[in-house]
Design a protein around this motif. Structure first.
Motif, PDB file in Angstrom:
ATOM      1  N   SER A  35       0.831  -1.206   0.000  1.00 25.94           N
ATOM      2  CA  SER A  35       0.000   0.000   0.000  1.00 25.94           C
ATOM      3  C   SER A  35       0.863   1.254   0.000  1.00 25.94           C
ATOM      4  CB  SER A  35      -0.920   0.006   1.230  1.00 25.94           C
ATOM      5  OG  SER A  35      -1.791  -1.094   1.215  1.00 25.94           O
ATOM      6  N   SER A  53       1.116   3.767  -3.233  1.00 31.06           N
ATOM      7  CA  SER A  53       0.591   5.134  -3.161  1.00 31.06           C
ATOM      8  C   SER A  53       1.289   6.060  -4.142  1.00 31.06           C
ATOM      9  CB  SER A  53       0.741   5.676  -1.740  1.00 31.06           C
ATOM     10  OG  SER A  53       2.118   5.823  -1.405  1.00 31.06           O
ATOM     11  N   ASN A  86      -4.929   5.099  -8.518  1.00 30.75           N
ATOM     12  CA  ASN A  86      -3.800   4.925  -7.614  1.00 30.75           C
ATOM     13  C   ASN A  86      -3.788   3.506  -7.063  1.00 30.75           C
ATOM     14  OD1 ASN A  86      -2.614   5.215  -4.594  1.00 30.75           O
ATOM     15  ND2 ASN A  86      -1.664   6.721  -5.951  1.00 30.75           N
ATOM     16  N   GLY A 132      -2.002   2.125  -4.475  1.00 27.20           N
ATOM     17  CA  GLY A 132      -2.060   2.010  -3.029  1.00 27.20           C
ATOM     18  C   GLY A 132      -3.336   2.545  -2.419  1.00 27.20           C
ATOM     19  N   GLY A 133      -3.972   3.505  -3.063  1.00 31.12           N
ATOM     20  CA  GLY A 133      -5.169   4.125  -2.512  1.00 31.12           C
ATOM     21  C   GLY A 133      -6.469   3.612  -3.079  1.00 31.12           C
ATOM     22  N   GLY A 185      -5.918   8.708  -5.084  1.00 33.67           N
ATOM     23  CA  GLY A 185      -4.686   9.412  -4.749  1.00 33.67           C
ATOM     24  C   GLY A 185      -4.987  10.706  -4.027  1.00 33.67           C
ATOM     25  N   PHE A 237      -6.147   9.057  -0.527  1.00 33.23           N
ATOM     26  CA  PHE A 237      -5.311   7.955  -0.046  1.00 33.23           C
ATOM     27  C   PHE A 237      -5.151   8.008   1.467  1.00 33.23           C
ATOM     28  CE2 PHE A 237      -1.109   6.648   1.396  1.00 33.23           C
ATOM     29  CZ  PHE A 237      -1.155   5.304   1.080  1.00 33.23           C
ATOM     30  N   PHE A 242      -6.178   4.894   3.907  1.00 36.74           N
ATOM     31  CA  PHE A 242      -5.150   4.181   4.650  1.00 36.74           C
ATOM     32  C   PHE A 242      -5.428   4.212   6.147  1.00 36.74           C
ATOM     33  CE2 PHE A 242      -0.841   3.228   6.114  1.00 36.74           C
ATOM     34  CZ  PHE A 242      -0.559   2.147   5.294  1.00 36.74           C
TER      35      PHE A 242
END
Length: 220
Positions: A47, A51, A94, A96-97, A202, A206, A210
């Motif tokens: 993650s 990001s 994105n 990771g997001g 993003g 994000f 998270f």
């Protein structure tokens, strides 16, 4: 040891200490959602790395406003139409997001850790909150206060989910609700923005997604 070098060493070490503490808390939260310690740390690492990865899904050339030169100019005595100046607008997702949290949410639903009815209801409510607070920012995408989605997801999960599944429902609703309410329901607003990179999941989104995993651990 002199006081000044010791104080300087402490101040320089603070960011590293904060990062490792945050990494441990985040990995613990994912572990309490049903992953092994190794899987939890892997999810945290992916993650974090993801990001910074935006996968383009659409490119569009848009005119720059205002144009740098008049639309009609004269070369000697002959009129000449100036072509409009254009730039590129890129819509990206994105990793990771958006991608990784959505896949983990589907895992929680498929494994039965999050009851479908409670997860759907909570996701709709979190999406409504995110839609009300999200704001499009040219060149960045959609931003919203980072702590609002996880707090909303935690409170709603306490109200609608059974005791044993509140953490999973909080994570699913916080993740999918934020993506739906902040990004997907604002795609028309993104289309009206200027050139640049616009990232789904993003920018400020994000941070909120998270933090959902961290706060969900307190409900487990």
């Amino acid at each position: 040891m002199p006081l000044l070098p010791l104080l300087l060493f402490f101040l320089l070490s603070l960011p590293m200490l904060f990062f490792f503490t945050y990494a441990q808390v985040a990995a613990l939260s994912f572990a309490r959602l049903g992953l092994s310690p190794g899987g939890a740390f892997l999810l945290f690492t992916l993650s974090l790395i993801g990001s910074g990865i935006n996968v383009p899904i659409r490119r569009q050339r848009v005119p720059v406003d205002p144009p740098p030169v008049p639309p009609i100019a004269f070369f000697w005595l002959f009129p000449m139409v100036q072509p409009p100046r254009v730039a590129e607008r890129v819509l990206a997702i994105n990793v990771g997001g958006a991608v990784i949290p959505a896949l983990f949410s589907l895992y929680l639903l498929g494994a039965g850790r999050a009851p479908l009815a409670a997860a759907v209801l909570a996701t709709v409510l979190v999406a409504a909150v995110a839609k009300a607070l999200a704001r499009p920012v040219p060149g960045r995408g959609i931003v919203l206060p980072a702590f609002i989605p996880p707090l909303a997801a935690a409170v709603i999960a306490l109200l609608v989910a059974p005791p044993g599944s509140r953490a999973a429902v909080a994570y699913v609703s916080g993740t999918l609700g934020t993506l739906i309410g902040a990004d997907l329901l604002n795609l028309r607003a993104l289309d009206r923005m200027g050139p640049g990179m616009l990232s789904i999941g993003g920018a400020g989104v994000f941070d909120g997604i998270f933090l959902v995993g961290v706060l969900a651990a307190f409900l487990a």
